[in-house]
Design a protein around this motif. Structure first.
Motif, short mmCIF file in Angstrom:
data_model
loop_
_atom_site.label_atom_id
_atom_site.label_comp_id
_atom_site.label_asym_id
_atom_site.label_seq_id
_atom_site.Cartn_x
_atom_site.Cartn_y
_atom_site.Cartn_z
N LEU A 88 0.83 -1.21 0.00
CA LEU A 88 0.00 0.00 0.00
C LEU A 88 0.86 1.26 0.00
O LEU A 88 0.54 2.24 -0.67
CB LEU A 88 -0.94 0.00 1.20
CG LEU A 88 -2.10 -1.00 1.12
CD1 LEU A 88 -2.83 -1.08 2.44
CD2 LEU A 88 -3.04 -0.63 -0.01
N ARG A 89 1.96 1.23 0.71
CA ARG A 89 2.87 2.38 0.73
C ARG A 89 3.46 2.62 -0.65
O ARG A 89 3.57 3.76 -1.11
CB ARG A 89 3.97 2.16 1.75
CG ARG A 89 4.89 3.32 1.90
CD ARG A 89 5.85 3.10 3.07
NE ARG A 89 6.93 4.04 2.94
CZ ARG A 89 8.20 3.71 2.76
NH1 ARG A 89 8.55 2.45 2.71
NH2 ARG A 89 9.12 4.63 2.64
N GLY A 90 3.83 1.55 -1.33
CA GLY A 90 4.37 1.68 -2.69
C GLY A 90 3.36 2.24 -3.66
O GLY A 90 3.67 3.10 -4.49
N MET A 91 2.12 1.79 -3.56
CA MET A 91 1.07 2.31 -4.43
C MET A 91 0.75 3.76 -4.10
O MET A 91 0.48 4.56 -4.99
CB MET A 91 -0.19 1.46 -4.30
CG MET A 91 -0.10 0.12 -4.92
SD MET A 91 -1.69 -0.70 -4.74
CE MET A 91 -1.23 -2.38 -5.04
N SER A 96 2.78 11.23 -5.99
CA SER A 96 4.00 11.69 -6.65
C SER A 96 3.81 13.08 -7.25
O SER A 96 2.79 13.39 -7.83
CB SER A 96 4.38 10.70 -7.74
OG SER A 96 5.46 11.20 -8.47
N LYS A 97 4.82 13.90 -7.11
CA LYS A 97 4.75 15.25 -7.67
C LYS A 97 5.45 15.31 -9.02
O LYS A 97 5.72 16.38 -9.54
CB LYS A 97 5.39 16.24 -6.69
CG LYS A 97 4.58 16.39 -5.41
CD LYS A 97 5.17 17.46 -4.53
CE LYS A 97 4.31 17.78 -3.35
NZ LYS A 97 3.98 16.74 -2.46
N SER A 139 -3.16 3.78 -10.04
CA SER A 139 -2.68 3.46 -8.70
C SER A 139 -3.82 3.53 -7.68
O SER A 139 -3.93 2.66 -6.81
CB SER A 139 -1.57 4.43 -8.31
OG SER A 139 -1.17 4.19 -6.99
N ILE A 140 -4.66 4.53 -7.79
CA ILE A 140 -5.81 4.64 -6.89
C ILE A 140 -6.74 3.44 -7.07
O ILE A 140 -7.22 2.88 -6.09
CB ILE A 140 -6.56 5.97 -7.13
CG1 ILE A 140 -5.70 7.15 -6.68
CG2 ILE A 140 -7.90 5.98 -6.41
CD1 ILE A 140 -6.23 8.50 -7.10
N PHE A 181 0.70 -6.10 -9.48
CA PHE A 181 0.32 -5.02 -10.40
C PHE A 181 0.80 -3.66 -9.88
O PHE A 181 1.20 -2.79 -10.65
CB PHE A 181 -1.20 -4.99 -10.62
CG PHE A 181 -1.71 -6.15 -11.42
CD1 PHE A 181 -0.96 -6.74 -12.41
CD2 PHE A 181 -2.99 -6.65 -11.18
CE1 PHE A 181 -1.44 -7.80 -13.15
CE2 PHE A 181 -3.48 -7.71 -11.92
CZ PHE A 181 -2.70 -8.28 -12.90
N GLY A 182 0.75 -3.47 -8.57
CA GLY A 182 1.25 -2.22 -7.98
C GLY A 182 2.75 -2.06 -8.22
O GLY A 182 3.22 -0.97 -8.56
N ALA A 183 3.51 -3.14 -8.05
CA ALA A 183 4.95 -3.08 -8.30
C ALA A 183 5.24 -2.82 -9.78
O ALA A 183 6.14 -2.04 -10.12
CB ALA A 183 5.61 -4.39 -7.85
N ILE A 184 4.47 -3.45 -10.65
CA ILE A 184 4.65 -3.23 -12.09
C ILE A 184 4.34 -1.78 -12.45
O ILE A 184 5.08 -1.15 -13.20
CB ILE A 184 3.75 -4.21 -12.88
CG1 ILE A 184 4.26 -5.64 -12.73
CG2 ILE A 184 3.68 -3.81 -14.35
CD1 ILE A 184 3.30 -6.69 -13.22
N LEU A 185 3.26 -1.25 -11.91
CA LEU A 185 2.89 0.14 -12.21
C LEU A 185 3.96 1.11 -11.72
O LEU A 185 4.30 2.06 -12.42
CB LEU A 185 1.54 0.48 -11.57
CG LEU A 185 1.01 1.88 -11.88
CD1 LEU A 185 0.81 2.06 -13.38
CD2 LEU A 185 -0.28 2.12 -11.14
#
Length: 144
Positions: A62-65, A71-72, A85-86, A116-120
């Protein structure tokens, strides 16, 4: 968990249900019972360490996503990736909330959403690095 702090292994909760809840198993004609809670299942089958590692895995995911979402970084695909990501975070949170009432520890969906979160995140970082590598358009001064 207090009897077996290191856990008893996969599938052991239902195998040990006649030992710990014999009256309930007897009331259901000897049918093995399940815990119906993902977190209690992880703790009872894999012990305190297994539960800790499972929760750490989920929080890390969850932290990675969330790192992608807030992200700015600004590049053409950033908004699309933030929305994706959301969507992944909401899907994972939905599965984790459902895990309070069902046994989802061995379900693939948790691990697919984490992948999928890691891939994104990898795609986002690659796109950002490619954006940085593009040469900037610099106007040449007019010749005299």
């Amino acid at each position: 968990m207090s009897d077996h702090p290191l856990g008893v292994g996969g599938g052991a909760y239902s195998a040990l249900s006649p030992v710990y809840i014999p009256e309930i198993v007897a009331a259901h004609e000897g049918q093995m019972r399940d815990v119906h809670n993902t977190y209690l299942l992880a703790g009872s089958e894999w012990g305190w360490l297994g539960l800790f590692l499972f929760v750490a895995f989920l929080l890390s995911t969850l932290r990675g996503m969330n790192g992608i979402r807030i992200s700015k970084l600004v590049f053409p695909e950033a908004d699309k990736m933030k929305i994706e990501s959301i969507a992944l975070m909401l899907g994972l949170i939905g599965v984790l909330v459902a895990g309070i009432f069902t046994s989802r520890f061995y379900a693939e969906v948790i691990y697919w959403l984490a992948a999928f979160g890691a891939i994104l995140k990898n795609i986002q970082m690659t796109a950002y690095e490619e954006e940085l590598a593009k040469p900037e358009m610099i106007e040449e001064p007019p010749s005299a």
